[in-house]
Design a protein around this motif. Structure first.
Motif, PDB file in Angstrom:
ATOM      1  N   GLU A   1       0.760  -1.169   0.127  1.00 10.34           N
ATOM      2  CA  GLU A   1      -0.046  -0.150   0.101  1.00 10.34           C
ATOM      3  C   GLU A   1       0.916   1.061   0.096  1.00 10.34           C
ATOM      4  N   GLY A   2       0.494   2.423  -0.457  1.00  8.77           N
ATOM      5  CA  GLY A   2       1.241   3.567  -0.600  1.00  8.77           C
ATOM      6  C   GLY A   2       0.205   4.505  -1.293  1.00  8.77           C
ATOM      7  N   TRP A   3       1.054   5.756  -1.227  1.00  9.91           N
ATOM      8  CA  TRP A   3       0.313   6.999  -1.969  1.00  9.91           C
ATOM      9  C   TRP A   3       0.851   7.197  -3.402  1.00  9.91           C
ATOM     10  N   GLN A   4      -0.200   7.751  -4.337  1.00  7.70           N
ATOM     11  CA  GLN A   4       0.483   8.014  -5.724  1.00  7.70           C
ATOM     12  C   GLN A   4       0.048   9.521  -5.828  1.00  7.70           C
ATOM     13  N   GLN A   5       1.198  10.419  -6.672  1.00  8.60           N
ATOM     14  CA  GLN A   5       0.489  11.828  -6.700  1.00  8.60           C
ATOM     15  C   GLN A   5      -0.100  11.622  -7.928  1.00  8.60           C
ATOM     16  N   ASP A   6      -1.416  12.432  -8.202  1.00  7.14           N
ATOM     17  CA  ASP A   6      -2.238  12.504  -9.373  1.00  7.14           C
ATOM     18  C   ASP A   6      -1.233  12.757 -10.634  1.00  7.14           C
ATOM     19  N   GLY A   7      -1.216  12.093 -11.811  1.00  8.45           N
ATOM     20  CA  GLY A   7      -0.589  12.482 -12.980  1.00  8.45           C
ATOM     21  C   GLY A   7       0.908  11.780 -12.783  1.00  8.45           C
ATOM     22  N   VAL A   8       1.239  11.049 -11.703  1.00  4.54           N
ATOM     23  CA  VAL A   8       2.599  10.601 -11.617  1.00  4.54           C
ATOM     24  C   VAL A   8       2.301   9.213 -11.285  1.00  4.54           C
ATOM     25  N   PRO A   9       1.910   8.160 -12.181  1.00  2.14           N
ATOM     26  CA  PRO A   9       1.647   6.876 -11.830  1.00  2.14           C
ATOM     27  C   PRO A   9       2.952   5.885 -11.620  1.00  2.14           C
ATOM     28  N   GLU A  10       4.137   6.452 -12.097  1.00  2.00           N
ATOM     29  CA  GLU A  10       5.131   5.519 -11.980  1.00  2.00           C
ATOM     30  C   GLU A  10       5.734   5.131 -10.703  1.00  2.00           C
ATOM     31  N   VAL A  11       5.359   5.912  -9.610  1.00  2.00           N
ATOM     32  CA  VAL A  11       5.955   5.669  -8.455  1.00  2.00           C
ATOM     33  C   VAL A  11       4.846   5.870  -7.344  1.00  2.00           C
TER      34      VAL A  11
ATOM     35  N   ALA B   1       5.509   6.137   0.461  1.00  2.00           N
ATOM     36  CA  ALA B   1       5.315   5.572   2.019  1.00  2.00           C
ATOM     37  C   ALA B   1       4.150   6.609   2.736  1.00  2.00           C
ATOM     38  N   ALA B   2       4.091   7.932   2.236  1.00  2.00           N
ATOM     39  CA  ALA B   2       3.080   8.785   3.148  1.00  2.00           C
ATOM     40  C   ALA B   2       2.807   9.694   2.206  1.00  2.00           C
ATOM     41  N   GLN B   3       1.552  10.258   2.199  1.00  2.00           N
ATOM     42  CA  GLN B   3       0.924  11.426   1.530  1.00  2.00           C
ATOM     43  C   GLN B   3       2.032  12.795   1.601  1.00  2.00           C
ATOM     44  N   GLY B   4       2.263  13.193   0.376  1.00  2.00           N
ATOM     45  CA  GLY B   4       3.073  14.464   0.399  1.00  2.00           C
ATOM     46  C   GLY B   4       4.697  14.211   0.911  1.00  2.00           C
ATOM     47  N   ARG B   5       5.005  12.986   1.278  1.00  2.00           N
ATOM     48  CA  ARG B   5       6.423  12.930   1.523  1.00  2.00           C
ATOM     49  C   ARG B   5       6.981  12.143   0.524  1.00  2.00           C
TER      50      ARG B   5
ATOM     51  N   SER C   1      -2.688  -2.971 -12.782  1.00  2.00           N
ATOM     52  CA  SER C   1      -3.216  -3.850 -11.455  1.00  2.00           C
ATOM     53  C   SER C   1      -3.506  -2.984 -10.285  1.00  2.00           C
ATOM     54  N   LEU C   2      -3.303  -1.758 -10.240  1.00  2.00           N
ATOM     55  CA  LEU C   2      -3.292  -1.069  -9.046  1.00  2.00           C
ATOM     56  C   LEU C   2      -4.726  -0.698  -8.796  1.00  2.00           C
ATOM     57  N   LYS C   3      -5.212  -0.653  -7.312  1.00  2.00           N
ATOM     58  CA  LYS C   3      -6.478  -0.702  -6.904  1.00  2.00           C
ATOM     59  C   LYS C   3      -6.448   0.737  -6.163  1.00  2.00           C
ATOM     60  N   THR C   4      -7.327   1.879  -6.491  1.00  2.00           N
ATOM     61  CA  THR C   4      -7.346   3.021  -5.765  1.00  2.00           C
ATOM     62  C   THR C   4      -8.360   2.881  -4.524  1.00  2.00           C
ATOM     63  N   GLN C   5      -7.868   3.268  -3.229  1.00  2.00           N
ATOM     64  CA  GLN C   5      -8.799   2.923  -2.074  1.00  2.00           C
ATOM     65  C   GLN C   5      -9.383   4.287  -1.695  1.00  2.00           C
ATOM     66  N   SER C   6      -9.006   5.489  -2.001  1.00  2.00           N
ATOM     67  CA  SER C   6      -9.208   6.989  -1.486  1.00  2.00           C
ATOM     68  C   SER C   6      -8.667   7.742  -2.386  1.00  2.00           C
TER      69      SER C   6
ATOM     70  N   VAL D   1      -3.328  16.410  -5.677  1.00  2.00           N
ATOM     71  CA  VAL D   1      -4.217  15.429  -5.435  1.00  2.00           C
ATOM     72  C   VAL D   1      -3.669  14.157  -5.261  1.00  2.00           C
ATOM     73  N   TRP D   2      -3.872  13.289  -4.260  1.00  2.00           N
ATOM     74  CA  TRP D   2      -3.096  12.114  -3.935  1.00  2.00           C
ATOM     75  C   TRP D   2      -4.217  10.974  -4.050  1.00  2.00           C
ATOM     76  N   HIS D   3      -3.557   9.778  -4.508  1.00  2.00           N
ATOM     77  CA  HIS D   3      -4.571   8.738  -4.405  1.00  2.00           C
ATOM     78  C   HIS D   3      -4.009   7.672  -3.475  1.00  2.00           C
ATOM     79  N   GLN D   4      -4.592   6.980  -2.609  1.00  2.00           N
ATOM     80  CA  GLN D   4      -4.243   5.998  -1.470  1.00  2.00           C
ATOM     81  C   GLN D   4      -4.348   4.707  -2.521  1.00  2.00           C
ATOM     82  N   VAL D   5      -3.279   3.942  -2.961  1.00  2.00           N
ATOM     83  CA  VAL D   5      -3.297   2.863  -3.600  1.00  2.00           C
ATOM     84  C   VAL D   5      -2.876   1.422  -3.111  1.00  2.00           C
ATOM     85  N   SER D   6      -3.180   0.369  -3.479  1.00  2.42           N
ATOM     86  CA  SER D   6      -2.488  -0.987  -3.249  1.00  2.42           C
ATOM     87  C   SER D   6      -2.328  -1.869  -4.486  1.00  2.42           C
ATOM     88  N   LEU D   7      -1.299  -2.696  -4.403  1.00  5.96           N
ATOM     89  CA  LEU D   7      -0.986  -3.707  -5.485  1.00  5.96           C
ATOM     90  C   LEU D   7      -0.471  -4.882  -4.639  1.00  5.96           C
TER      91      LEU D   7
END
Length: 391
Positions: free
Chosen positions: A249-259, A262-266, A280-285, A295-301
C-alpha cells in the motif's frame, strides 16, 4: 661480655638502618627512573619517532587538535594515555604490543597500515567508549561549555548528548585522524541482515524488504514489473514455495503513476511501478493536500517476491542503517538528529553528503529510507516498528 653483646646489638641495628636507608634511596631512584621513562615514552616526539607513525603523524598535523585559532595543541598522550594512575600504567604495559608490532613490521608499509587501520581505530573507539572518553573530558567538559556560543549544529547536538548520556567518541571519531575505510563493516551489516531474512518465520504476515527488490505479477514470471524500495512494508496474501504474494500500500500523486510513496506528500519512495503493474493498481481513496493543493491517491498492489529478501522486524533494517550512519557521518561532524529535517529535506542532505562516504547506491537507499521515516514530520509511535532508534 655484656659490653661485647651490647656493641654487637648496636652494630646489627645500625646495619639494618643502613640497609633500610640504602633500600629507600635505591627505591626512590628506581621510582624516579621509572617515572622519567614513562614520561619520556609518552612524549609526542617519542611516539612519532618510529617509521610506522609517519602517516598517523601527518593526519594529526592536518587536524584541529594540532593547529587551531586558539593555539591549544593536544599531544598524542593527551588523547591516547589516560590520566588515572591504574589506567595509565595498564596502558603503558599494553603498549608493549606496539613495540612487538614495530619489530615484526605489522604496519611497516602504507598498504599494511591501511589494512590494519580499521582494526586499530575500532580498538581505540572501544576503549574510549568504555571509559566515557576520559581523555577527551580531561580538556572538554559539558559543564564548562558555553553551548550558546557554539556552531549551530553543536548547539543542537550537545544538549541531546547530555540528555542521552552520550560520550564524545559516539560522534567525534574523525577529529584527529582520517577515518579508515568502513566499507567492510557496512558489508558485514548487510550480510547479517540477509542472514536474518533467511530465517524469517513462515508464519509472519507483516514483512519488510531488506533491499531494492524486483517484484512480479505472477509467481512464474521471468521479467519483473517494478521494484520495491528497501524497508517497504508488505502484507502476506499467499505463499508458494520460496515465493510469497504480498499486498503493498502507498500513495500516488495524481498524474505521476510511475511511483508511489510511503506517506502522502512525503517523497519516501516505496515502489517503482512498471506499465503492466499500473493496470493492476487499486485506488482506495483520493484526497487533496491542503498545503499544496496536490491530489493524492491511496493505492494498493498485489505482487510476488522471493521470501528470502524479507524480514519480519523493521528494526533490523534500522540497526543496519544506524551503523552505516555512525560509520560514515562522524568524520566531519557529530551525528545529526533524525528529526533535524523533514522527510523531503533529507533527500537533499543525503545527496549532498553521499560523495564524502564510502556507501554504494543501494546502501544510500537504505540510509535515505531510515532518515526519512524518522524525520520531523513523520509520526513517532514507540510501540511500532517505525519508532526512531536512539542514536
Amino acid at each position: 661480655m655484656r659490653n661485647n653483646h651490647t656493641g654487637f646489638t648496636r652494630k646489627r641495628r645500625w646495619g639494618w638502618l643502613w640497609i633500610l636507608l640504602i633500600g629507600i634511596i635505591l627505591g626512590a631512584a628506581i621510582l624516579a627512573a621509572t617515572a622519567t621513562v614513562l614520561h619520556k615514552t609518552s612524549d609526542t616526539a617519542f611516539c612519532v619517532s618510529c617509521h610506522t607513525m609517519q602517516q598517523p603523524l601527518a593526519e594529526y598535523q592536518g587536524s584541529v587538535h594540532f593547529q587551531n585559532h586558539l593555539g591549544i595543541r593536544a599531544e598524542c598522550a593527551d588523547c591516547h594515555v589516560p590520566h588515572q594512575p591504574v589506567d595509565y600504567l595498564l596502558t603503558k604495559i599494553m603498549a608493549v604490543k606496539d613495540i612487538y608490532g614495530e619489530m615484526v613490521g605489522t604496519i611497516s608499509t602504507p598498504e599494511k597500515f591501511e589494512a590494519h587501520k580499521l582494526e586499530m581505530a575500532q580498538s581505540v573507539w572501544k576503549t574510549m567508549k568504555e571509559n566515557d572518553s576520559a581523555t577527551c573530558r580531561s580538556c572538554h567538559s559539558f559543564d564548562a561549555m558555553d553551548i550558546t556560543a557554539q556552531r549551530p549544529e553543536a548547539r543542537i547536538q550537545h544538549p541531546i548528548a547530555i540528555k542521552e548520556g552520550e560520550t564524545c567518541i559516539d560522534c567525534h571519531k574523525g577529529v584527529a585522524h582520517i577515518l579508515p575505510d568502513m566499507s567492510s563493516t557496512t558489508k558485514a551489516g548487510a550480510a547479517e541482515l540477509a542472514s536474518a531474512a533467511a530465517v524469517t518465520p513462515a508464519t509472519a504476515t507483516t514483512l519488510f524488504t531488506i533491499a531494492t527488490e524486483p517484484f512480479f505479477l505472477t509467481p512464474d514470471a521471468t521479467h519483473n514489473s517494478g521494484n520495491l524500495l528497501p524497508s517497504t512494508q508488505v502484507k502476506v496474501v499467499h505463499q508458494q514455495g520460496d515465493k510469497v504474494q504480498v499486498s503493498v500500500e502507498g500513495w500516488q500523486q495524481d498524474g505521476v503513476p510511475e511511483v508511489f510513496y510511503a506517506a502522502q506528500g512525503r517523497r519516501i519512495l516505496s515502489a517503482i511501478v512498471g506499465e503492466d503493474a499500473r493496470k493492476s493498481l487499486k485506488t482506495q481513496s483520493t484526497s487533496t493536500d491542503s498545503e499544496t493543493n496536490l491530489v493524492w491517491h491511496q493505492v494498493s498492489l498485489q505482487v510476488w517476491l522471493p521470501r528470502k529478501q524479507l524480514v519480519d522486524d523493521q528494526q533490523k533494517i534500522w540497526h543496519y542503517a544506524e551503523d552505516m550512519m555512525n560509520a560514515n557521518c562522524t568524520g566531519c561532524h557529530g551525528l545529526t538528529a533524525l528529526d533535524r529535517f523533514n522527510a523531503n529535506q533529507w533527500i537533499g542532505v543525503i545527496k549532498g553528503m553521499a560523495p564524502r562516504t564510502s556507501l554504494d547506491q543501494e546502501q544510500l537507499r537504505v540510509l535515505t529510507q531510515y532518515v526519512q521515516k524518522h524525520a520531523s514530520d513523520m509520526p513517532k509511535n514507540p510501540a511500532s516498528n517505525d519508532a526512531p532508534a536512539q542514536l
